[in-house]
Design an enzyme around this catalytic site. Structure first.
Site, PDB file in Angstrom:
ATOM      1  N   ASP A   1     -69.995  30.345  38.708  1.00 52.99           N
ATOM      2  CA  ASP A   1     -69.742  29.447  37.793  1.00 52.99           C
ATOM      3  C   ASP A   1     -69.222  28.006  38.268  1.00 52.99           C
ATOM      4  O   ASP A   1     -68.496  27.877  39.257  1.00 52.99           O
ATOM      5  CB  ASP A   1     -68.305  30.403  37.442  1.00 52.99           C
ATOM      6  CG  ASP A   1     -67.567  29.688  36.242  1.00 52.99           C
ATOM      7  OD1 ASP A   1     -67.617  28.355  36.000  1.00 52.99           O
ATOM      8  OD2 ASP A   1     -66.479  30.411  35.531  1.00 52.99           O
TER       9      ASP A   1
ATOM     10  N   HIS B   1     -59.530  35.523  45.387  1.00 56.39           N
ATOM     11  CA  HIS B   1     -60.105  34.845  44.070  1.00 56.39           C
ATOM     12  C   HIS B   1     -60.193  33.427  44.649  1.00 56.39           C
ATOM     13  O   HIS B   1     -59.320  32.894  45.083  1.00 56.39           O
ATOM     14  CB  HIS B   1     -59.528  35.094  42.797  1.00 56.39           C
ATOM     15  CG  HIS B   1     -60.508  34.668  41.914  1.00 56.39           C
ATOM     16  ND1 HIS B   1     -60.734  33.379  41.410  1.00 56.39           N
ATOM     17  CD2 HIS B   1     -61.047  35.389  40.777  1.00 56.39           C
ATOM     18  CE1 HIS B   1     -61.479  33.115  40.431  1.00 56.39           C
ATOM     19  NE2 HIS B   1     -61.952  34.380  39.972  1.00 56.39           N
TER      20      HIS B   1
ATOM     21  N   ARG C   1     -65.484  35.490  43.256  1.00 51.98           N
ATOM     22  CA  ARG C   1     -65.022  36.471  44.023  1.00 51.98           C
ATOM     23  C   ARG C   1     -66.233  37.481  44.119  1.00 51.98           C
ATOM     24  O   ARG C   1     -67.345  37.387  43.530  1.00 51.98           O
ATOM     25  CB  ARG C   1     -63.931  37.298  43.240  1.00 51.98           C
ATOM     26  CG  ARG C   1     -64.152  37.562  41.903  1.00 51.98           C
ATOM     27  CD  ARG C   1     -62.865  38.305  41.058  1.00 51.98           C
ATOM     28  NE  ARG C   1     -62.820  38.220  39.664  1.00 51.98           N
ATOM     29  CZ  ARG C   1     -62.511  39.154  38.843  1.00 51.98           C
ATOM     30  NH1 ARG C   1     -62.167  40.261  39.446  1.00 51.98           N
ATOM     31  NH2 ARG C   1     -62.595  39.089  37.503  1.00 51.98           N
TER      32      ARG C   1
ATOM     33  N   CYS D   1     -66.879  25.799  37.438  1.00 53.36           N
ATOM     34  CA  CYS D   1     -65.416  25.313  37.928  1.00 53.36           C
ATOM     35  C   CYS D   1     -65.227  25.815  39.108  1.00 53.36           C
ATOM     36  O   CYS D   1     -64.510  24.979  39.676  1.00 53.36           O
ATOM     37  CB  CYS D   1     -64.680  26.071  36.743  1.00 53.36           C
ATOM     38  SG  CYS D   1     -64.351  27.896  36.820  1.00 53.36           S
ATOM     39  N   TYR D   2     -65.896  26.857  39.648  1.00 58.50           N
ATOM     40  CA  TYR D   2     -65.515  27.165  41.211  1.00 58.50           C
ATOM     41  C   TYR D   2     -66.192  26.049  42.066  1.00 58.50           C
ATOM     42  O   TYR D   2     -65.891  26.010  43.247  1.00 58.50           O
ATOM     43  CB  TYR D   2     -66.085  28.387  41.707  1.00 58.50           C
ATOM     44  CG  TYR D   2     -65.482  29.574  40.475  1.00 58.50           C
ATOM     45  CD1 TYR D   2     -64.068  29.556  40.459  1.00 58.50           C
ATOM     46  CD2 TYR D   2     -66.245  30.628  40.163  1.00 58.50           C
ATOM     47  CE1 TYR D   2     -63.453  30.595  39.682  1.00 58.50           C
ATOM     48  CE2 TYR D   2     -65.540  31.504  39.542  1.00 58.50           C
ATOM     49  CZ  TYR D   2     -64.112  31.543  39.183  1.00 58.50           C
ATOM     50  OH  TYR D   2     -63.980  32.439  38.241  1.00 58.50           O
TER      51      TYR D   2
ATOM     52  N   LYS E   1     -69.410  39.017  41.829  1.00 58.27           N
ATOM     53  CA  LYS E   1     -69.164  38.409  40.595  1.00 58.27           C
ATOM     54  C   LYS E   1     -70.098  37.270  40.489  1.00 58.27           C
ATOM     55  O   LYS E   1     -70.864  36.929  41.285  1.00 58.27           O
ATOM     56  CB  LYS E   1     -67.841  37.790  40.268  1.00 58.27           C
ATOM     57  CG  LYS E   1     -66.771  39.109  40.255  1.00 58.27           C
ATOM     58  CD  LYS E   1     -66.476  39.805  38.833  1.00 58.27           C
ATOM     59  CE  LYS E   1     -66.730  39.056  37.447  1.00 58.27           C
ATOM     60  NZ  LYS E   1     -65.830  39.516  36.378  1.00 58.27           N
TER      61      LYS E   1
ATOM     62  N   ASP F   1     -67.086  22.686  28.067  1.00 58.20           N
ATOM     63  CA  ASP F   1     -65.495  22.584  27.685  1.00 58.20           C
ATOM     64  C   ASP F   1     -65.041  21.546  28.615  1.00 58.20           C
ATOM     65  O   ASP F   1     -65.499  21.210  29.697  1.00 58.20           O
ATOM     66  CB  ASP F   1     -64.731  23.712  27.646  1.00 58.20           C
ATOM     67  CG  ASP F   1     -64.776  24.585  28.833  1.00 58.20           C
ATOM     68  OD1 ASP F   1     -64.168  24.068  30.031  1.00 58.20           O
ATOM     69  OD2 ASP F   1     -65.550  25.627  29.141  1.00 58.20           O
TER      70      ASP F   1
ATOM     71  N   ASP G   1     -69.962  26.215  32.704  1.00 56.58           N
ATOM     72  CA  ASP G   1     -69.932  27.405  33.671  1.00 56.58           C
ATOM     73  C   ASP G   1     -71.045  27.515  34.149  1.00 56.58           C
ATOM     74  O   ASP G   1     -71.468  27.639  35.446  1.00 56.58           O
ATOM     75  CB  ASP G   1     -69.108  28.547  33.000  1.00 56.58           C
ATOM     76  CG  ASP G   1     -69.514  30.040  33.529  1.00 56.58           C
ATOM     77  OD1 ASP G   1     -70.227  30.120  34.659  1.00 56.58           O
ATOM     78  OD2 ASP G   1     -68.855  31.100  32.890  1.00 56.58           O
TER      79      ASP G   1
ATOM     80  N   HIS H   1     -64.391  23.043  32.266  1.00 54.67           N
ATOM     81  CA  HIS H   1     -65.530  22.834  33.184  1.00 54.67           C
ATOM     82  C   HIS H   1     -66.105  21.617  33.468  1.00 54.67           C
ATOM     83  O   HIS H   1     -66.364  21.152  34.579  1.00 54.67           O
ATOM     84  CB  HIS H   1     -66.644  23.744  32.475  1.00 54.67           C
ATOM     85  CG  HIS H   1     -66.242  25.245  32.982  1.00 54.67           C
ATOM     86  ND1 HIS H   1     -65.619  26.059  31.887  1.00 54.67           N
ATOM     87  CD2 HIS H   1     -66.389  26.133  33.709  1.00 54.67           C
ATOM     88  CE1 HIS H   1     -65.275  27.449  32.163  1.00 54.67           C
ATOM     89  NE2 HIS H   1     -66.179  27.301  33.311  1.00 54.67           N
TER      90      HIS H   1
HETATM   91  C1  FPP Z   1     -60.762  35.338  36.698  1.00 51.30           C
HETATM   92  O1  FPP Z   1     -61.490  35.097  35.982  1.00 51.30           O
HETATM   93  C2  FPP Z   1     -59.865  34.110  37.278  1.00 51.30           C
HETATM   94  C3  FPP Z   1     -58.771  34.570  37.866  1.00 51.30           C
HETATM   95  C4  FPP Z   1     -58.129  35.588  38.331  1.00 51.30           C
HETATM   96  C5  FPP Z   1     -58.056  32.947  38.385  1.00 51.30           C
HETATM   97  C6  FPP Z   1     -57.989  31.980  37.567  1.00 51.30           C
HETATM   98  C7  FPP Z   1     -57.309  30.537  37.819  1.00 51.30           C
HETATM   99  C8  FPP Z   1     -57.572  29.339  37.744  1.00 51.30           C
HETATM  100  C9  FPP Z   1     -58.997  29.213  37.217  1.00 51.30           C
HETATM  101  C10 FPP Z   1     -56.814  28.315  38.121  1.00 51.30           C
HETATM  102  C11 FPP Z   1     -55.457  28.514  38.596  1.00 51.30           C
HETATM  103  C12 FPP Z   1     -54.897  27.273  39.411  1.00 51.30           C
HETATM  104  C13 FPP Z   1     -54.034  26.245  38.683  1.00 51.30           C
HETATM  105  C14 FPP Z   1     -53.471  25.356  39.189  1.00 51.30           C
HETATM  106  C15 FPP Z   1     -53.110  26.735  37.470  1.00 51.30           C
HETATM  107  P1  FPP Z   1     -62.861  35.986  35.494  1.00 51.30           P
HETATM  108  O2  FPP Z   1     -62.835  37.327  35.798  1.00 51.30           O
HETATM  109  O3  FPP Z   1     -63.107  35.368  33.807  1.00 51.30           O
HETATM  110  O4  FPP Z   1     -63.966  35.215  36.324  1.00 51.30           O
HETATM  111  P2  FPP Z   1     -64.756  35.750  37.453  1.00 51.30           P
HETATM  112  O5  FPP Z   1     -65.793  36.758  36.908  1.00 51.30           O
HETATM  113  O6  FPP Z   1     -65.340  34.509  38.036  1.00 51.30           O
HETATM  114  O7  FPP Z   1     -63.749  36.150  38.492  1.00 51.30           O
HETATM  115 ZN    ZN Z   2     -65.382  28.599  34.917  1.00 57.97          ZN
END
Ligand code: FPP
Ligand code: ZN
Ligand code: K
Length: 453
Positions: free
Chosen positions: A305, A251, A299, A307-308, A302, A370, A363, A373
């Protein structure tokens, strides 16, 4: 048949049409992906009624700077009862707002008194910060608290941290496999590794293991960083990406944590290829950027977004530095492999799809803004606007973190970019995700006020 409205002028067709190759197997995943592309295309073409512009001659809307500033100031005020779950993330709320404001050119030091008053009760005598007053210390809330203190700056902020207790607490979090659990008795993952190494580097925490680092001592380690890079190496998955812990799905958020942690521990051109399969990592990371959306997914299979833009976007300068090799003796930017991702694509996604009409960033279209983001979309935009490189002039030349404190940034020419000069953001430190000077000031103060263990 209704005629499709023409996109605004100046937009390359890559960003105005669905992808030419589609997965022939239709599933819930592909349907969601196609719906997301359709939604994003309206925004990328500049045709959504909520988009007020102004648009430039590459068809990209301006950054609504004042609206985002107002949104982030407002994010530090009261919340309705529905936000009760955020009560465990109060240092994060402070960090996201201050970081976003700093990127937008506001001065976070104005918040010093308020931040000190907010964070002081969240520190535990046994080391670290909880998510709120009376809550158990956690590496994520401690990371956010330390970064917020670095941004408000000043001796009083730096001295607020009980670094002796922090050192002892980090020792208890250190695990026998080299990594860190995020809280005593809690889960271990690469967030822990990155948050711990950030705290250690910024606060000049002694590396020698404290007496009660039982698990680490039994494993034969002598320092807080022993075995950490080897642990991260085990987190690279079969896809080439990096997962939260060994054996699970790669991820983008964890990829940033792992690569930033490695780049804190050593020089990227040495430590990253030593512990990661670089070609495989490059291939997986490249697959995170989508067209026509332009943004990144976290990933495989998916959705994009905003934030990525940071979690994935922030990996690129680190890999670029690893490929560029040793810094120039002259201090000048190195000969570079060049951009490894489409800066234009990401800028189009951020400015076209992530800005909400009332201020704050999101996102993707259809989602609300928020502060998380807003912070990380802006961090990603700033990263596209700068070349990040290292020099031989570290502010901490004789420490194990010499490389981490040697980064510089120079602006990407606005003529080569799809945004305007008015949309320029402040450069952030690519490892610590705060202004360069904020990181340097905290480290220098801590070095001159060492703790004796
Ligand atoms: C999946 O969410 C997201 C994760 C498994 C990891 C989230 C971690 C962070 C955003 C940052 C961590 C870093 C620190 C420094 C604490 P989802 O399934 O909602 O999103 P997706 O579909 O985009 O994978
Ligand atoms: Zn996000
Ligand atoms: K431009």
């Amino acid at each position: 048949m209704a005629t499709q409205p023409e996109p605004r002028p100046g937009i390359p067709s890559l960003f105005t049409q669905p992808p030419p190759i589609r997965d022939p197997l239709v599933t819930e995943t592909t349907r969601l992906q196609e719906a997301t592309v359709e939604k994003c295309l309206t925004f990328l073409k500049g045709l959504h009624p909520s988009q007020t512009g102004p648009f430039n001659d590459t068809g990209v809307p301006a950054l609504h700077r004042e609206d985002h500033v107002t949104y982030l100031y407002e994010s530090l005020e009261d919340y309705p009862a529905g936000f009760v779950a955020m009560d465990a993330s109060r240092p994060w709320m402070v960090y996201w707002a201050l970081a976003g404001l700093a990127l937008l050119g506001e001065d976070p030091t104005h918040f010093r008194e308020r931040v000190l008053g907010t964070l002081r009760p969240m520190q535990n005598a046994t080391g670290g910060f909880g998510g709120g007053h009376g809550q158990t210390s956690h590496l994520a809330s401690s990371y956010a608290a330390v970064l917020a203190l670095a941004m408000v700056g000043g001796a009083e902020a730096f001295a607020l941290v009980d670094r002796d207790a922090m050192w002892r607490w980090l020792g208890r979090l250190k695990q026998a496999d080299g990594g860190f659990s995020v809280t005593e008795g809690g889960e271990e993952d690469v967030r822990g590794a990155y948050c711990a190494s950030t705290i250690i580097a910024l606060l000049d925490i002694p590396l020698v293991l404290p007496p009660d680092a039982t698990k680490a001592r039994e494993a034969g380690f002598e320092t807080l960083t022993d075995g950490l890079a080897e642990y991260l190496s085990r987190c690279q998955s079969f896809e080439g990406g990096i997962s939260g812990s060994p054996g699970v799905e790669a991820h983008g958020a964890y990829a940033f944590c792992a690569l930033a942690c490695l780049s804190i521990l050593g020089a990227p051109e040495e430590i990253i290829p030593k512990h990661m399969n670089l070609p495989l990592l490059l291939s997986w990371l490249s697959a995170r950027q989508y067209a026509p959306e332009g943004g990144f997914s976290g990933r495989t299979n998916k959705l994009v977004d905003g934030c990525y833009s940071h979690w994935v976007g922030g990996c690129w300068p680190l890999l670029q530095s690893a490929l560029d090799g040793k810094p120039q003796p002259s201090g000048a930017p190195p000969e570079t492999v060049g951009s490894l991702f489409s800066r234009d694509g990401l800028d189009r996604y951020i400015l076209g799809c992530c800005q909400t009409p009332m201020g704050g960033l999101r996102d993707k279209p259809g989602k609300s803004a928020d502060s998380y983001h807003t912070c990380y979309v802006l961090t990603g935009l700033s990263a596209t606007q700068h070349h990040h490189y290292r020099t031989n002039a570290s502010i901490s030349p004789d420490s194990p973190f010499a490389s981490a404190f040697s980064w510089q940034a120079s602006p990407v020419a606005v003529e080569e970019s799809v945004y305007e000069s008015a949309d320029r953001l402040v450069a952030f430190h690519p490892l610590f995700v705060i202004p360069h000077q904020a990181a340097a000031n905290m480290r220098i103060w801590c070095e001159s006020n060492p703790i004796h263990v």
